[in-house]
Design an enzyme around this catalytic site. Sequence first.
Site, PDB file in Angstrom:
ATOM      1  N   GLY A 234     -11.615 -10.518 -14.863  1.00 54.14           N
ATOM      2  CA  GLY A 234     -10.573  -9.507 -14.998  1.00 54.14           C
ATOM      3  C   GLY A 234     -10.905  -8.260 -14.212  1.00 54.14           C
ATOM      4  O   GLY A 234     -11.400  -8.319 -13.090  1.00 54.14           O
TER       5      GLY A 234
ATOM      6  N   GLU B 100      -8.430  -6.892   5.010  1.00 58.06           N
ATOM      7  CA  GLU B 100      -7.737  -7.980   4.331  1.00 58.06           C
ATOM      8  C   GLU B 100      -6.941  -8.833   5.310  1.00 58.06           C
ATOM      9  O   GLU B 100      -6.811 -10.054   5.109  1.00 58.06           O
ATOM     10  CB  GLU B 100      -6.857  -7.424   3.213  1.00 58.06           C
TER      11      GLU B 100
ATOM     12  N   PRO C 133     -18.871 -20.179 -13.783  1.00 54.73           N
ATOM     13  CA  PRO C 133     -19.482 -20.098 -12.457  1.00 54.73           C
ATOM     14  C   PRO C 133     -20.929 -20.564 -12.432  1.00 54.73           C
ATOM     15  O   PRO C 133     -21.394 -21.098 -11.424  1.00 54.73           O
ATOM     16  CB  PRO C 133     -19.364 -18.616 -12.091  1.00 54.73           C
TER      17      PRO C 133
ATOM     18  N   TYR D 217       0.798  -1.233   0.000  1.00 55.20           N
ATOM     19  CA  TYR D 217       0.000   0.000   0.000  1.00 55.20           C
ATOM     20  C   TYR D 217       0.830   1.282   0.000  1.00 55.20           C
ATOM     21  O   TYR D 217       0.492   2.233  -0.728  1.00 55.20           O
ATOM     22  CB  TYR D 217      -0.996  -0.026   1.169  1.00 55.20           C
TER      23      TYR D 217
ATOM     24  N   GLN E  17      -6.999 -15.308 -12.548  1.00 57.55           N
ATOM     25  CA  GLN E  17      -8.097 -15.795 -11.735  1.00 57.55           C
ATOM     26  C   GLN E  17      -9.110 -16.508 -12.625  1.00 57.55           C
ATOM     27  O   GLN E  17      -9.524 -15.981 -13.662  1.00 57.55           O
ATOM     28  CB  GLN E  17      -8.755 -14.625 -10.984  1.00 57.55           C
TER      29      GLN E  17
ATOM     30  N   VAL F  95     -17.401 -18.306 -22.256  1.00 63.00           N
ATOM     31  CA  VAL F  95     -16.786 -18.986 -21.109  1.00 63.00           C
ATOM     32  C   VAL F  95     -17.352 -18.479 -19.782  1.00 63.00           C
ATOM     33  O   VAL F  95     -17.027 -19.011 -18.719  1.00 63.00           O
ATOM     34  CB  VAL F  95     -15.246 -18.828 -21.159  1.00 63.00           C
TER      35      VAL F  95
END
Length: 429
Positions: A419, A156, A301, A114, A226, A297
Amino acid sequence: MNNLINQKNEWREVLKIVKQLDPKKLEIIKSTLPILKEHGETITKHFYQRMFKNHPELLNIFNQTHQKTGHQPKALADAVYAAAANIEDMSKIIPALERIGEKHRSLQIKPEHYPIVGENLLGAIKEILGDGATEEVLDAWADAYEIISDVFIRMENKMYKTTEAQPGGWGGFRDFIIDKKVEESEIITSFYLKPKDGQEIAQFIPGQYITIKAEIPGEINTHLRQYSLSDRPGQDYYRISVKREDKKENDIPAGIVSSFLHHELQAGDILPITAPAGDFYLNTESPLPVVLLSGGVGLTPTISMLNSILDSQLKRDVYFIHAARNSRVHAFKEHVLALTKENKQVKSFFVYDNPSDEDRTSKTIAKEGYITLEWLQKILPTKEAEFYFCGPEAFMRVINRALKQWEVPSDRIHYEFFGSFGDLDANIE
């Protein structure tokens, strides 16, 4: 799903304890927001160039394709603007904070990153705005960034601890073996991943994703990507189903990671991955019917959701609607048809915009062309349902606009961006 509900509450608790911006500096932030909105993308493009020059090690984290397309700079500009515009009460944007936090945790963004981002972001503001970035303005934005980053760091840290402490959970990257590869269509291949150590793996909620680390021979940097998990939870493997991204005409090269996965990796090879993450997931506590809409695609999910609903024997009607060019690129077609035949609660509809003659005679196409609101209203008995959709951005904009025009409540509209993040509500009239 209870952990994610608790997580929303934790965001609220974190927001209660962060320090408030000095009133004078708050006025400066408000007065300069229009400038940030006007020059945001220019500033963030320069920011990334500046940061990668000063800290080339961060090229191991950020997706360089999204830099070339401009998706990532725009996403950052929108995120910075939203956070600054709501800095007096960031609880208004908890869904956006949660989405970013999940992505950061999955990519292993840590507290030490950060200050690097802050230094280069402020430097970019100064260098782009020139005389407009006075010391007073920069000082106010430095304080605003400190508050925003403190929110993410605190939250986080909780996410990292929770992820590692759960049954089968882990921190950082864990080696998984490719158990098998299965070709689902001409351009989509599934990878079944099992932990190298043979130990338990973390559960996930249908709709979530994992981050893989690709270490490609000849590449200086590692590449993180991802991918949504495309099968139901509760098994001894994770499955991802990856589209091969070929070279495009507008100077966008072939996808380096998807090409590596498709052409280079085989059963027995190792892929390091992070534990499942993501704020797009099936609400298993709602009694309403489920409408799953996907393009290309983007069905990965929604297939996970469909398999999970049937496996858990939830008594909910499911409408599975998938858009593709034709059957050659349509993954899981036979799987969905079989589930539809075996389960009365499932109805499936395939929409092809470029069907072959064989597709037309097969009688498996519900519509030729594209999904429209009028067509959805014909095939769906009600709008009183939970809607989930994923696919190319243009597809998602059409679906989002249709659902808004149908006056489906926002809390029953759920979607996932592959993305960089985007705003589907932009330009909706």
